[in-house]
Design an enzyme around this catalytic site. Structure first.
Site, PDB file in Angstrom:
ATOM      1  CB  SER A  26     -14.237  12.569   6.903  1.00  0.00           C
ATOM      2  OG  SER A  26     -13.196  13.467   6.587  1.00  0.00           O
TER       3      SER A  26
ATOM      4  CG  ASP B 206      -0.576   0.514   2.419  1.00  0.00           C
ATOM      5  OD1 ASP B 206       0.611   0.298   2.728  1.00  0.00           O
ATOM      6  OD2 ASP B 206      -1.373   1.129   3.120  1.00  0.00           O
TER       7      ASP B 206
HETATM    8  N1  LIG Z   1      -9.520  11.780   6.849  1.00  0.00           N
HETATM    9  C1  LIG Z   1      -9.953  11.837   5.611  1.00  0.00           C
HETATM   10  N2  LIG Z   1     -11.038  12.525   5.304  1.00  0.00           N
HETATM   11  C2  LIG Z   1     -11.490  12.576   4.047  1.00  0.00           C
HETATM   12  N3  LIG Z   1     -10.936  11.939   3.028  1.00  0.00           N
HETATM   13  C3  LIG Z   1      -9.848  11.212   3.259  1.00  0.00           C
HETATM   14  C4  LIG Z   1      -9.301  11.114   4.560  1.00  0.00           C
HETATM   15  N4  LIG Z   1      -8.211  10.309   4.480  1.00  0.00           N
HETATM   16  C5  LIG Z   1      -8.091   9.927   3.218  1.00  0.00           C
HETATM   17  N5  LIG Z   1      -9.071  10.467   2.458  1.00  0.00           N
HETATM   18  C6  LIG Z   1      -9.298  10.265   1.031  1.00  0.00           C
HETATM   19  O1  LIG Z   1      -9.558   8.897   0.789  1.00  0.00           O
HETATM   20  C7  LIG Z   1      -8.606   8.342  -0.111  1.00  0.00           C
HETATM   21  C8  LIG Z   1      -8.305   6.927   0.253  1.00  0.00           C
HETATM   22  O2  LIG Z   1      -7.809   6.833   1.588  1.00  0.00           O
HETATM   23  P1  LIG Z   1      -6.375   6.253   1.926  1.00  0.00           P
HETATM   24  O3  LIG Z   1      -5.344   7.039   1.199  1.00  0.00           O
HETATM   25  O4  LIG Z   1      -6.244   6.108   3.379  1.00  0.00           O
HETATM   26  O5  LIG Z   1      -6.508   4.844   1.224  1.00  0.00           O
HETATM   27  P2  LIG Z   1      -5.622   3.579   1.302  1.00  0.00           P
HETATM   28  O6  LIG Z   1      -6.346   2.556   0.533  1.00  0.00           O
HETATM   29  O7  LIG Z   1      -5.242   3.281   2.692  1.00  0.00           O
HETATM   30  O8  LIG Z   1      -4.367   3.938   0.485  1.00  0.00           O
HETATM   31  P3  LIG Z   1      -2.862   3.971   0.891  1.00  0.00           P
HETATM   32  O9  LIG Z   1      -2.234   2.895   0.149  1.00  0.00           O
HETATM   33  O10 LIG Z   1      -2.436   5.274   0.344  1.00  0.00           O
HETATM   34  O11 LIG Z   1      -2.736   3.850   2.355  1.00  0.00           O
HETATM   35  C9  LIG Z   1      -7.420   9.272   0.011  1.00  0.00           C
HETATM   36  O12 LIG Z   1      -6.677   9.281  -1.156  1.00  0.00           O
HETATM   37  C10 LIG Z   1      -8.060  10.608   0.247  1.00  0.00           C
HETATM   38  O13 LIG Z   1      -8.468  11.199  -0.971  1.00  0.00           O
HETATM   39 MG   LIG Z   2      -3.506   3.003   4.101  1.00  0.00          MG
END
Ligand SMILES: Nc1ncnc2c1ncn2[C@@H]1O[C@H](COP(=O)(O)OP(=O)(O)OP(=O)(O)O)[C@@H](O)[C@H]1O
Ligand SMILES: [Mg+2]
Ligand SMILES: [K+]
Length: 705
Positions: free
Chosen positions: A390, A313
């Site tokens: 969010s 990830d």
């Molecule tokens: N706290 C938040 N509030 C609103 N939107 C968010 C928040 N955190 C992340 N996002 C949005 O949601 C998307 C997906 O979340 P996140 O990046 O945590 O996914 P992931 O699958 O864990 O990917 P990664 O491999 O980058 O960890 C982010 O790219 C961002 O656009």
């Molecule tokens: Mg992640």
């Protein structure tokens, strides 16, 4: 971890291993290794024959039978010793983990919030679901998840890394491990493991491996070795009546003795690999542990050696993961302060590091104080990997109608949201608004820099973008290049948008990436690779990585990650370093190669011994066989004894190789295989001739001295 390092034959390990070697003579232990069990039975039988010979009625000279019996016992003991030595090494590692299990006092809270009363309780009394407060100077009493607060934690007891780490509620850095120490501030922790079931308990159980399960490959190899043993057993058993018959018929020669047949059988069956097999497996897990990786099954270590796709990830694995707000970029016609205000509103209850960093930036830039969200009557909408948004729902001060097409709908709440651009677009358009084209350009700009854009909207109006910055971990590109040389494809999977993903993918040098992936899609991708017959490794740290981790063949959870991720994985990297997979794969490959090399050596050896001792063993029955005696050994009995001694000693000589593993270099599987076949196959054929001849010379020297 302050781990003691041991030399290979460290007296501190060797002494208990010798005692263990005798303890393992228990038939119930021996039975678990069928090939060595045959040697064990042979030792018992020759011992009985020896007793018979000393009472004057022997089938062969008593001294000869005694020597054979002794060396057969040594063979069993040497194999036991190899296993005990490997186990001793991991027991020593477990002992250093055990020091983490100190009994401490915990502060059990009556309610899960700061300010609530607490009373002291022994850490061993804590149950899953209890809530404790851990303050500066306290030891975290058990594994848990931070539900409030931020603290710096000294995890050196488990990671060996002296720099403190931040543990906070919300994001992917919320798990705390029992035995680590809070250095500053405080955290409220919900306990996630019952006593005896904690991470450290699992590690100790694993490392001590009392009930170490055989891996599927080990079982397959054991079946092959048992089959070979049965073949040789049949061959040797039929030799006896045959020899009796031919002595009868020709009235010349002497029938072969049972002692010689047993000696022959033991030399022919693959005792070398059978004796070292378990040691090789235990040593593989030990080496993982030296790399600060705790494997929870031998099977995972084995699979690591064959991995061909690695999924990682992005946030927290490829990047440092402390993604923080760096800038507010308003849409045309929107004031930056207005954007910051809405961004702060949408983040007040957002416990993720991203959310908190937005509140901090709004304060820094516009001196926006935190508002009392309770008094606003706000309803929080928490971030989820599915919605990728969010924010808050606020009661409207002056309710205005909502226009969708030609319909005018009443609106009860003011929705303030922030999230991925695609998600906000859908949200705004769903409410009847339009996503300004000018904002697309801003979003793309931010993404191309490798930053994560969060779009903020207030009702139907998209206000602008928050730029979340993250940094690619140092040196990662070189490590991915190394993985490529090892023949492993790297794929980054992220919930982030395509452009950001592409920018980070290019910077990190991964082979491929999947963007805007939901947890289900991560899982589906793994299943797809597995469907193509590939072995998939995955590293991750987040709760949303847990399903994928559970599905992957080799699943390395970052120790810094969430409890869910750690429970879903079959390995935990105490250093939380995603490129550790290189070491994990190397260790796995090394273990598989070691097993392959020693199997080759062992079988080649047995073939050579066949030619070395058959003429000697049967020359009494068939004097013509003397012509085949190319080695010119001293006498038939010294030839047989030499072979038995060689067979026993070879186990001892190979212990270092079994424990340290054959050296691994990333040069491609075919070349490695060829090289190993040459070295260990040819070596296995030649060495017995030299070894047996040398022992025979020595025996005759001693005998005639
Ligand atoms: N706290 C938040 N509030 C609103 N939107 C968010 C928040 N955190 C992340 N996002 C949005 O949601 C998307 C997906 O979340 P996140 O990046 O945590 O996914 P992931 O699958 O864990 O990917 P990664 O491999 O980058 O960890 C982010 O790219 C961002 O656009
Ligand atoms: Mg992640
Ligand atoms: K053998």
């Amino acid at each position: 971890m302050t781990r003691k390092t041991f030399t290979l034959f460290d007296p501190a390990l060797v002494k208990p291993a010798i005692a263990d070697a005798f303890r393992k003579l228990d038939p119930r232990v021996q039975w678990r290794n069928p090939v060595m069990f045959v040697v064990y039975v042979g030792s018992l039988v020759t011992t009985a024959l020896c007793a018979q010979a000393f009472s004057g009625d022997g089938e062969a000279p008593a001294g000869f039978i005694l020597a054979v019996a002794l060396w057969l016992w040594f063979t069993v003991l040497f194999a036991n010793f190899a296993e005990a030595l490997a186990e001793g090494r991991s027991k020593a590692q477990a002992a250093s983990l055990r020091s983490l299990k100190k009994q401490t006092w915990a502060k059990l809270m009556e309610a899960p919030k700061f300010g609530a009363k607490w009373h002291p309780i022994e850490s061993s009394q804590l149950k899953r679901g209890n809530v404790v407060i851990v303050m500066a100077g306290d030891v975290v009493p058990a594994d848990g998840e931070v539900i409030a607060g931020v603290a710096s934690v000294d995890e050196s007891a488990i990671t060996g890394e002296s720099a403190p780490v931040i543990r906070e509620s919300g994001g992917d850095f919320s798990a705390v491990t029992g035995g680590t120490k809070v250095l500053s501030d405080w955290v409220i922790v919900r306990i996630t493991a019952n006593p005896g079931e904690t991470f450290v308990d699992r590690m100790i159980a694993m490392v001590e491996g009392a009930k170490r399960q055989k891996t599927p490959n080990e079982i397959a190899l054991t079946i092959l070795l048992v089959a070979l043993t049965i073949v040789f057993l049949v061959v040797t058993v039929t030799l006896l009546p045959y020899s009796l018959f031919s002595v009868d018929a020709t009235q010349s020669g002497r029938p072969v003795s049972v002692t010689v047949l047993i000696a022959l059988l033991v030399c022919l069956i693959p005792t070398t690999i059978a004796g070292l097999l378990s040691a090789i497996g235990v040593a593989g897990m030990s080496r993982m542990m030296q790399a600060n990786v705790i494997a929870t099954s031998g099977r995972a270590v084995e699979a690591a050696g064959d991995v061909d796709v690695l999924l990682l990830d992005k946030t927290g694995t490829i990047t440092l993961g402390n993604r923080h707000a760096a800038a507010f970029l308003p849409a045309p016609g929107v004031d930056e302060a207005e954007l910051a205000d809405a961004a702060q509103l949408a983040s007040l209850a957002d416990e993720t590091p991203e959310g908190r960093s937005i509140v901090v930036l709004a304060k820094q830039k516009f001196n926006l104080r935190e508002r009392d969200v309770g008094a606003l009557g706000a309803q929080f909408v928490h971030f989820s990997a599915q919605t990728r948004m969010s924010g808050v729902d606020l009661p409207l001060e002056s309710p205005a109608p909502r226009v969708v097409g030609s319909d005018v709908l009443p609106v009860a709440v003011r929705m303030v949201r922030k999230g991925a651009a695609a998600a906000i677009r859908k949200h705004v358009e769903g409410l009847g608004g339009a996503f300004p084209a000018a904002l697309d350009a801003v979003v793309d700009d931010v993404s191309r820099r490798g930053s994560t854009p969060l779009v903020v909207c207030d009702g139907v109006k998209a206000l602008g973008v928050i730029e979340l910055k993250d940094i690619v971990k140092g040196g990662i590109k070189e490590r991915f290049a190394e993985l490529r040389r090892m023949g492993i494809q790297t794929v980054m999977v992220t919930g982030d948008n395509r452009l950001t993903a592409a920018a980070i993918a290019a910077e990190a040098g991964v082979d491929d990436f999947l963007a805007e992936a939901t947890p289900e899609q991560k899982l589906a991708l793994i299943r797809q690779y597995q469907g193509e017959g590939r072995l998939v490794a995955m590293t991750g740290d987040g709760t949303n990585d847990a399903p994928a981790l559970a599905q992957a063949d080799v699943a390395v959870a970052m120790n810094s990650g969430t409890q869910a991720a750690k429970e879903a994985g079959n390995m935990v990297d105490l250093d939380s370093n995603p490129t550790k997979l290189i070491e994990v794969v190397e260790t796995g490959k090394q273990m598989l190669m070691t097993r392959g090399a020693l199997t080759t050596f062992s079988i080649a050896n047995d073939v050579a011994k066949y030619f070395a001792i058959i003429p000697a063993a049967f020359v009494t029955t068939y004097p013509q066989l003397a012509a085949l005696d190319v080695m010119h050994l001293g006498s038939p009995s010294s030839a047989i004894l030499s072979a038995v001694i060689f067979n026993a000693l070879v186990i001892v000589f190979l212990i270092p190789l079994a424990l340290k593993g054959v050296p691994y270099r990333p040069v491609g599987a075919a070349l490695l295989l060829r090289r190993n076949l040459l070295v260990y196959g040819l070596g296995g054929l030649v060495v017995p001739f030299i070894g047996i001849k040398a022992i025979d010379l020595l025996l005759n020297l001693v005998h005639f001295a």
